[in-house]
Motif scaffolding. Structure first.
Motif, PDB file in Angstrom:
ATOM      1  N   GLN A 164      79.905  23.130 -58.066  1.00  0.00           N
ATOM      2  CA  GLN A 164      81.234  22.531 -57.926  1.00  0.00           C
ATOM      3  C   GLN A 164      81.649  22.368 -56.464  1.00  0.00           C
ATOM      4  O   GLN A 164      82.791  22.631 -56.091  1.00  0.00           O
ATOM      5  CB  GLN A 164      82.270  23.330 -58.713  1.00  0.00           C
ATOM      6  N   ILE A 165      80.694  21.923 -55.648  1.00  0.00           N
ATOM      7  CA  ILE A 165      80.970  21.638 -54.240  1.00  0.00           C
ATOM      8  C   ILE A 165      81.112  20.126 -54.102  1.00  0.00           C
ATOM      9  O   ILE A 165      80.150  19.392 -54.353  1.00  0.00           O
ATOM     10  CB  ILE A 165      79.848  22.161 -53.330  1.00  0.00           C
ATOM     11  N   PRO A 166      82.312  19.648 -53.736  1.00  0.00           N
ATOM     12  CA  PRO A 166      82.491  18.196 -53.623  1.00  0.00           C
ATOM     13  C   PRO A 166      81.716  17.630 -52.432  1.00  0.00           C
ATOM     14  O   PRO A 166      81.730  18.198 -51.339  1.00  0.00           O
ATOM     15  CB  PRO A 166      84.000  18.032 -53.420  1.00  0.00           C
ATOM     16  N   VAL A 167      81.034  16.526 -52.676  1.00  0.00           N
ATOM     17  CA  VAL A 167      80.218  15.881 -51.647  1.00  0.00           C
ATOM     18  C   VAL A 167      80.590  14.404 -51.587  1.00  0.00           C
ATOM     19  O   VAL A 167      80.755  13.762 -52.623  1.00  0.00           O
ATOM     20  CB  VAL A 167      78.715  16.054 -51.985  1.00  0.00           C
ATOM     21  N   VAL A 168      80.720  13.884 -50.378  1.00  0.00           N
ATOM     22  CA  VAL A 168      81.013  12.466 -50.196  1.00  0.00           C
ATOM     23  C   VAL A 168      79.740  11.653 -50.429  1.00  0.00           C
ATOM     24  O   VAL A 168      79.736  10.661 -51.153  1.00  0.00           O
ATOM     25  CB  VAL A 168      81.594  12.191 -48.788  1.00  0.00           C
ATOM     26  N   SER A 169      78.621  12.095 -49.812  1.00  0.00           N
ATOM     27  CA  SER A 169      77.357  11.386 -50.002  1.00  0.00           C
ATOM     28  C   SER A 169      76.176  12.264 -49.600  1.00  0.00           C
ATOM     29  O   SER A 169      76.340  13.235 -48.851  1.00  0.00           O
ATOM     30  CB  SER A 169      77.329  10.084 -49.188  1.00  0.00           C
ATOM     31  N   ILE A 170      75.014  11.901 -50.117  1.00  0.00           N
ATOM     32  CA  ILE A 170      73.749  12.520 -49.714  1.00  0.00           C
ATOM     33  C   ILE A 170      72.790  11.370 -49.445  1.00  0.00           C
ATOM     34  O   ILE A 170      72.535  10.549 -50.327  1.00  0.00           O
ATOM     35  CB  ILE A 170      73.159  13.440 -50.797  1.00  0.00           C
ATOM     36  N   GLU A 171      72.303  11.312 -48.216  1.00  0.00           N
ATOM     37  CA  GLU A 171      71.373  10.244 -47.825  1.00  0.00           C
ATOM     38  C   GLU A 171      70.038  10.872 -47.466  1.00  0.00           C
ATOM     39  O   GLU A 171      69.982  11.977 -46.933  1.00  0.00           O
ATOM     40  CB  GLU A 171      71.909   9.498 -46.598  1.00  0.00           C
ATOM     41  N   GLY A 172      68.972  10.166 -47.738  1.00  0.00           N
ATOM     42  CA  GLY A 172      67.641  10.638 -47.375  1.00  0.00           C
ATOM     43  C   GLY A 172      66.977   9.660 -46.434  1.00  0.00           C
ATOM     44  O   GLY A 172      67.307   8.464 -46.422  1.00  0.00           O
TER      45      GLY A 172
END
Length: 176
Positions: free
Chosen positions: A28-36
């Motif tokens: 339940q950790i809010p994340v805006v984005s994850i990019e690789g």
């Protein structure tokens, strides 16, 4: 050797991103984005030469960048990353607690991911990311000159990568 490693890693990047995304959602950790991203051939070559490293010590060949809403979430993401994958000793930098001279802020960690592959994870807030990407107007002249040189280097790297790709394509076409 480098090209083979790069090709083998292309499919892994999306898998790593999805796995981390699921663990962060579970926590339940809010994340805006994850990019690789995969480090480009020319960048790898320059890093190997500049730092006199063997290829197996390039820990940012594969990298994920996680953008969060708050500093608290950055450290929470770091906890999940270090629980999910084994941290590589001496490969952690806390530029949030101790920003670089140009006020760059981010957490950087290197971990051992699936199959024993090294992976760098950068974690920062949306504001930190915006400043890192767009903060040129806040920099002294010498740093702007450095950024221009870095941009030129990236353009050259892109052109070299495209030349390699074209050479591979032509080589494959002439074999067929």
């Amino acid at each position: 050797q480098v090209e083979a490693r790069r090709r083998a890693s292309e499919g892994l990047m999306d898998e790593l991103r999805k796995r981390l995304e699921a663990k962060l959602e579970e926590a339940q950790i809010p994340v805006v984005s994850i990019e690789g991203r995969l480090k480009r051939l020319c960048s790898i070559h320059l890093k190997l030469q500049r730092q006199n490293l063997p290829l197996d010590r390039v820990y940012d060949f594969l990298a994920l960048r996680v953008i969060t809403r708050s500093v608290k979430d950055c450290y929470a993401v770091l906890g999940v990353v270090h629980h999910l994958w084994t941290p590589i000793p001496k490969e952690f930098d806390d530029y949030i607690a101790k920003p670089k001279g140009n006020d760059y802020r981010s957490l950087h960690t290197a971990v051992v991911g699936p199959g024993g592959k090294a992976l760098e994870v950068q974690i920062r807030t949306h504001e930190m990311h915006r400043q890192a990407e767009l903060g040129v107007e806040q920099l002294p002249h010498a740093e702007i000159v450095d950024l221009a040189a870095s941009f030129q280097r990236r353009v050259v790297e892109t052109l070299i990568d495209r030349a390699f790709a074209a050479a591979r394509w032509h080589g494959a076409k002439s074999l067929g």
